[in-house]
Design a protein around this motif. Structure first.
Motif, PDB file in Angstrom:
ATOM      1  N   ALA A   1       5.294   2.352   2.505  1.00  0.00           N
ATOM      2  CA  ALA A   1       4.043   3.106   2.585  1.00  0.00           C
ATOM      3  C   ALA A   1       3.438   3.030   3.980  1.00  0.00           C
ATOM      4  O   ALA A   1       2.971   4.039   4.533  1.00  0.00           O
ATOM      5  CB  ALA A   1       3.053   2.576   1.551  1.00  0.00           C
ATOM      6  N   GLU A   2       3.475   1.843   4.572  1.00  0.00           N
ATOM      7  CA  GLU A   2       2.898   1.664   5.917  1.00  0.00           C
ATOM      8  C   GLU A   2       3.664   2.454   6.978  1.00  0.00           C
ATOM      9  O   GLU A   2       3.068   2.922   7.951  1.00  0.00           O
ATOM     10  CB  GLU A   2       2.889   0.176   6.273  1.00  0.00           C
ATOM     11  N   ARG A   3       4.955   2.626   6.784  1.00  0.00           N
ATOM     12  CA  ARG A   3       5.776   3.348   7.753  1.00  0.00           C
ATOM     13  C   ARG A   3       5.747   4.865   7.532  1.00  0.00           C
ATOM     14  O   ARG A   3       6.271   5.621   8.341  1.00  0.00           O
ATOM     15  CB  ARG A   3       7.229   2.874   7.665  1.00  0.00           C
ATOM     16  N   SER A   4       5.150   5.309   6.450  1.00  0.00           N
ATOM     17  CA  SER A   4       5.154   6.730   6.101  1.00  0.00           C
ATOM     18  C   SER A   4       4.012   7.475   6.786  1.00  0.00           C
ATOM     19  O   SER A   4       3.061   6.856   7.269  1.00  0.00           O
ATOM     20  CB  SER A   4       5.020   6.889   4.589  1.00  0.00           C
ATOM     21  N   PRO A   5       4.061   8.804   6.788  1.00  0.00           N
ATOM     22  CA  PRO A   5       2.932   9.590   7.317  1.00  0.00           C
ATOM     23  C   PRO A   5       1.715   9.558   6.397  1.00  0.00           C
ATOM     24  O   PRO A   5       0.676  10.111   6.747  1.00  0.00           O
ATOM     25  CB  PRO A   5       3.510  11.016   7.393  1.00  0.00           C
ATOM     26  N   PHE A   6       1.847   8.925   5.225  1.00  0.00           N
ATOM     27  CA  PHE A   6       0.773   8.949   4.221  1.00  0.00           C
ATOM     28  C   PHE A   6       0.129   7.582   4.047  1.00  0.00           C
ATOM     29  O   PHE A   6      -0.473   7.297   3.012  1.00  0.00           O
ATOM     30  CB  PHE A   6       1.335   9.432   2.880  1.00  0.00           C
ATOM     31  N   SER A   7       0.275   6.717   5.048  1.00  0.00           N
ATOM     32  CA  SER A   7      -0.173   5.330   4.921  1.00  0.00           C
ATOM     33  C   SER A   7      -1.667   5.210   4.625  1.00  0.00           C
ATOM     34  O   SER A   7      -2.105   4.235   4.028  1.00  0.00           O
ATOM     35  CB  SER A   7       0.164   4.546   6.185  1.00  0.00           C
ATOM     36  N   ASP A   8      -2.445   6.206   5.034  1.00  0.00           N
ATOM     37  CA  ASP A   8      -3.889   6.150   4.793  1.00  0.00           C
ATOM     38  C   ASP A   8      -4.261   6.569   3.375  1.00  0.00           C
ATOM     39  O   ASP A   8      -5.418   6.424   2.963  1.00  0.00           O
ATOM     40  CB  ASP A   8      -4.638   7.034   5.793  1.00  0.00           C
TER      41      ASP A   8
ATOM     42  N   ILE B   1       8.368   7.358  -5.713  1.00  0.00           N
ATOM     43  CA  ILE B   1       7.592   8.369  -6.434  1.00  0.00           C
ATOM     44  C   ILE B   1       6.198   8.499  -5.832  1.00  0.00           C
ATOM     45  O   ILE B   1       5.674   9.603  -5.664  1.00  0.00           O
ATOM     46  CB  ILE B   1       7.527   8.047  -7.936  1.00  0.00           C
ATOM     47  N   ALA B   2       5.592   7.371  -5.494  1.00  0.00           N
ATOM     48  CA  ALA B   2       4.261   7.400  -4.878  1.00  0.00           C
ATOM     49  C   ALA B   2       4.276   8.190  -3.579  1.00  0.00           C
ATOM     50  O   ALA B   2       3.377   9.005  -3.301  1.00  0.00           O
ATOM     51  CB  ALA B   2       3.766   5.977  -4.639  1.00  0.00           C
ATOM     52  N   LEU B   3       5.298   7.980  -2.752  1.00  0.00           N
ATOM     53  CA  LEU B   3       5.375   8.672  -1.466  1.00  0.00           C
ATOM     54  C   LEU B   3       5.660  10.160  -1.638  1.00  0.00           C
ATOM     55  O   LEU B   3       5.085  10.996  -0.925  1.00  0.00           O
ATOM     56  CB  LEU B   3       6.447   8.018  -0.591  1.00  0.00           C
ATOM     57  N   MET B   4       6.514  10.500  -2.581  1.00  0.00           N
ATOM     58  CA  MET B   4       6.785  11.921  -2.834  1.00  0.00           C
ATOM     59  C   MET B   4       5.548  12.614  -3.392  1.00  0.00           C
ATOM     60  O   MET B   4       5.257  13.769  -3.047  1.00  0.00           O
ATOM     61  CB  MET B   4       7.969  12.063  -3.777  1.00  0.00           C
ATOM     62  N   ALA B   5       4.799  11.913  -4.236  1.00  0.00           N
ATOM     63  CA  ALA B   5       3.554  12.482  -4.759  1.00  0.00           C
ATOM     64  C   ALA B   5       2.547  12.704  -3.632  1.00  0.00           C
ATOM     65  O   ALA B   5       1.845  13.719  -3.589  1.00  0.00           O
ATOM     66  CB  ALA B   5       2.962  11.565  -5.829  1.00  0.00           C
ATOM     67  N   ALA B   6       2.483  11.765  -2.696  1.00  0.00           N
ATOM     68  CA  ALA B   6       1.564  11.907  -1.563  1.00  0.00           C
ATOM     69  C   ALA B   6       1.951  13.083  -0.679  1.00  0.00           C
ATOM     70  O   ALA B   6       1.086  13.781  -0.133  1.00  0.00           O
ATOM     71  CB  ALA B   6       1.544  10.610  -0.743  1.00  0.00           C
TER      72      ALA B   6
END
Length: 230
Positions: free
Chosen positions: A62-69, A32-37
């Protein structure tokens, strides 16, 4: 825990317009956090999770995602996180796919029980924690079992939340409602009638082959599904 339909629906149905700080309580693997990002590209997203192995997995995702920052994972109960003054009154949206089994038979797996049963996060603690963490006019957005809907309404209203909109969810048009998606505001006009929607996941009875998803379900998940079954 596998990624489930409840999480996907909440992450896509939730209103994130203008949200700068989003909290995903009980983030699990972080879906959910990643989809929200992905949806709210201006927002900082915080996932809070109590189960240690889930924390590790969510941080890795999260670290592997495009939204890690913009996505961080905190190892904590939501009650403890909400008790810290620095976290209070700073979030625009509080998203939660909570452990809502109450008084049900349990699994031999403690981690599975933590994810599914409400022993560690009773409903009253959930809404009180959300109230502490949200700013004025912040939004509590939750997926909840329909058979406990009246209980959620009572506790949310007792904590000072106003229902803004909700959607009942059923597998197919002819089946019973199983879930409710709801959006609550931490302050608002109690006289305004909340918006209501009915969401069906499949178009009708499936005899064999892949499900025939409804246009609304496809619309909600459209930005996250690579290829729908034929």
């Amino acid at each position: 825990m596998k990624v489930g339909t409840d999480a996907l629906l909440l992450a896509t149905w939730a209103s994130l317009d203008g949200a700068c700080r989003i909290l995903d309580a009980g983030t699990g693997c972080g879906i959910i956090a990643l989809m929200a990002a992905q949806r709210a590209q201006q927002a900082v997203v915080v996932g809070v999770e109590l189960e240690p192995e889930a924390v590790t997995q969510a941080r890795d995702n999260a670290e592997r995602s495009p939204f890690s920052d913009r996505v961080s994972i905190i190892a904590s109960s939501i009650q403890s996180f909400a008790s810290q003054p620095l976290n209070q009154g700073v979030f625009d949206s509080f998203l939660i796919n909570p452990p809502f089994f109450h008084g049900k038979p349990k699994s031999p797996d403690p981690a599975r029980n933590l994810a599914r049963h409400d022993d560690a996060l009773p409903l009253q603690d959930l809404v009180v924690s959300a109230r502490k963490l949200l700013r004025e006019r912040g939004q509590l957005q939750i997926v909840w079992p329909f058979d406990r809907w009246e209980e959620l309404k009572e506790e949310a209203q007792r904590a000072g939340f106003q229902l803004v909109r909700f959607a009942t969810v059923q597998g197919r048009p002819e089946t019973e409602v199983t879930r409710v998606l709801s959006q609550w505001c931490s302050s608002g006009n109690a006289d305004v009638e909340p918006e209501k929607e009915v969401i069906c996941i499949e178009q009708g009875q499936r005899n064999d082959g892949p499900p025939r998803h409804t246009s609304r379900y496809k619309e909600l998940l459209g930005d996250f599904v690579v290829d729908w079954p034929a």
